[in-house]
Design an enzyme around this catalytic site. Structure first.
Site, mmCIF file in Angstrom:
data_model
loop_
_atom_site.group_PDB
_atom_site.id
_atom_site.type_symbol
_atom_site.label_atom_id
_atom_site.label_comp_id
_atom_site.label_asym_id
_atom_site.label_seq_id
_atom_site.Cartn_x
_atom_site.Cartn_y
_atom_site.Cartn_z
ATOM 1 N N GLY A 151 0.836 -1.194 0.000
ATOM 2 C CA GLY A 151 0.000 0.000 0.000
ATOM 3 C C GLY A 151 0.868 1.239 0.000
ATOM 4 O O GLY A 151 2.002 1.228 -0.486
ATOM 5 N N ILE A 153 2.394 2.848 2.517
ATOM 6 C CA ILE A 153 3.610 2.753 3.309
ATOM 7 C C ILE A 153 4.559 1.725 2.712
ATOM 8 O O ILE A 153 5.776 1.957 2.625
ATOM 9 C CB ILE A 153 3.278 2.421 4.774
ATOM 10 C CG1 ILE A 153 2.425 3.538 5.389
ATOM 11 C CG2 ILE A 153 4.557 2.223 5.586
ATOM 12 C CD1 ILE A 153 1.894 3.222 6.777
ATOM 13 N N THR A 232 6.623 -2.943 11.103
ATOM 14 C CA THR A 232 6.134 -1.640 11.564
ATOM 15 C C THR A 232 4.645 -1.489 11.263
ATOM 16 O O THR A 232 4.128 -0.379 11.264
ATOM 17 C CB THR A 232 6.913 -0.490 10.885
ATOM 18 O OG1 THR A 232 6.808 -0.630 9.456
ATOM 19 C CG2 THR A 232 8.370 -0.483 11.289
ATOM 20 N N ARG A 234 1.303 -4.032 12.072
ATOM 21 C CA ARG A 234 0.490 -4.414 13.228
ATOM 22 C C ARG A 234 1.109 -5.654 13.853
ATOM 23 O O ARG A 234 1.498 -6.596 13.152
ATOM 24 C CB ARG A 234 -0.962 -4.694 12.819
ATOM 25 C CG ARG A 234 -1.779 -3.454 12.498
ATOM 26 C CD ARG A 234 -2.065 -2.652 13.772
ATOM 27 N NE ARG A 234 -2.941 -1.516 13.537
ATOM 28 C CZ ARG A 234 -2.520 -0.288 13.249
ATOM 29 N NH1 ARG A 234 -1.218 -0.055 13.129
ATOM 30 N NH2 ARG A 234 -3.382 0.698 13.077
ATOM 31 N N GLU A 263 0.299 -4.625 23.412
ATOM 32 C CA GLU A 263 1.041 -3.406 23.700
ATOM 33 C C GLU A 263 0.436 -2.704 24.915
ATOM 34 O O GLU A 263 -0.791 -2.575 24.979
ATOM 35 C CB GLU A 263 1.020 -2.477 22.467
ATOM 36 C CG GLU A 263 1.742 -3.081 21.272
ATOM 37 C CD GLU A 263 1.642 -2.230 20.013
ATOM 38 O OE1 GLU A 263 1.009 -1.155 20.061
ATOM 39 O OE2 GLU A 263 2.190 -2.647 18.985
ATOM 40 N N HIS A 291 5.981 1.197 19.305
ATOM 41 C CA HIS A 291 4.945 1.616 18.351
ATOM 42 C C HIS A 291 5.085 3.120 18.077
ATOM 43 O O HIS A 291 4.105 3.873 18.065
ATOM 44 C CB HIS A 291 3.543 1.300 18.880
ATOM 45 C CG HIS A 291 2.521 1.171 17.784
ATOM 46 N ND1 HIS A 291 1.470 0.277 17.842
ATOM 47 C CD2 HIS A 291 2.378 1.809 16.600
ATOM 48 C CE1 HIS A 291 0.725 0.382 16.758
ATOM 49 N NE2 HIS A 291 1.265 1.316 15.982
ATOM 50 N N ALA A 293 6.825 4.445 15.349
ATOM 51 C CA ALA A 293 7.219 4.749 13.971
ATOM 52 C C ALA A 293 6.447 5.919 13.384
ATOM 53 O O ALA A 293 6.966 6.685 12.579
ATOM 54 C CB ALA A 293 7.036 3.515 13.093
#
Length: 300
Positions: A151, A153, A232, A234, A263, A291, A293
């Site tokens: 996608g 990213i 980076t 899920r 998390e 988390h 990023a």
């Protein structure tokens, strides 16, 4: 009366950038966690931005829109919001550059043994001054960089990898045929095909029923021995028990994780427990970030 925007989980360090962007005309309410929001604040909000766990949705009496400030909406109860007539939005282009940069940063930190040397020198500055000692060392232009999920990213990460003259290949059954030619990369027709040829694999898929535990025992069984895994996207996309086994048997040389199945990190997880204890077999081989990023002042 000004529109009331509720931010249930915005940390103090994130708020100045948000306030600068919002400007005047809005009444804003910030909290660091949803359980700090009062029932009156939930009820008074015209808009909620960030997070709204299911147990709080019915407290929204005045809300007209919920905005997830992120790409993934796997943790949003869209059906319940819909029944209340509350529009739901995500932010598709949010943090694209930041997350892609972070994936490459994790790759580079491992590929150049940066964290390794930093820690080793701290332990013994003289004896560990070993310029030619690079346990994870790779000439990037001789490596293949694999992307799972092409996608926004994933594409941004692929472009960055291409800048290092890496051979780039992706696996994404939802991208139309020919996409690979548009951006000058190769396509793998299966996850196993991708895993079997890549020195680095970077995960950028959304979390769905299809992708949960996608990077698991079968994927690692097909993997090129000595690969490095980056996630980076899920946490639940990677089966961390399977990753533990793959690190233990040498299938995976090292891994960089910005996301985890639970998390904050679960200290009961075999992988996290070994990393926290800095056990000899995993020392230097696992990087974990919180988390983080997505975050820069510009992304906010």
């Amino acid at each position: 009366m000004a529109n009331r925007i509720l931010w249930p989980n915005l940390q103090p360090e994130q708020r100045p950038a948000v306030m600068e962007m919002i400007g005047s005309g809005f009444e804003t309410v910030f909290h660091a966690a949803p359980d700090q929001v009062s029932d009156a604040e939930w009820a008074a909000a015209d808009a909620v931005v960030g997070g709204c766990p299911p147990q709080y949705i019915d407290k929204l009496k005045n809300c007209r829109i919920f905005v997830k400030y992120g790409v993934g909406y796997d943790d949003v109860d869209i059906e319940r919001f819909g029944k209340l007539g509350i529009a739901v939005c995500n932010t598709p282009d949010y943090g694209t550059r930041e997350v892609a940069d972070h994936a490459i940063a994790l790759m580079m930190t491992l590929a150049k043994s940066i964290s390794y040397h930093d820690q080793e020198l701290r332990d013994n500055l003289k004896d560990n001054w070993r310029p030619a000692h690079n346990p994870f060392g790779r000439r990037l232009s001789a490596c293949t960089f694999g992307v799972v999920g092409m996608g926004r990213i994933g594409t941004a990460a692929a472009r960055r990898a291409k800048a290092f003259d890496m051979d780039v290949v992706f696996y994404d059954p939802h991208q139309p045929n020919g996409y690979q030619f548009a951006i000058g990369v190769r396509r793998a027709d299966s996850l196993a095909e991708l895993m079997g040829q890549c020195d680095f694999v970077s995960v950028h898929a959304p979390l769905t029923a299809e992708t949960r535990n996608l990077i698991g025992p079968e994927a690692f069984k097909a993997a090129k021995k000595g690969m490095i895994l980056i996630n980076t996207a899920r946490g639940p996309i990677v089966d961390n028990d399977a990753l533990y086994d793959a690190l233990k048997d040498g299938t995976v040389l090292a891994a960089g994780l910005d996301v985890l199945p639970r998390e904050p990190a679960d200290p009961q997880s075999r992988l996290i427990a070994a990393w926290q204890k800095n056990e000899a077999w995993i020392r230097h081989r696992l990087l974990v970030t919180p988390h983080s990023a997505f975050f820069t002042p510009e992304s906010m």
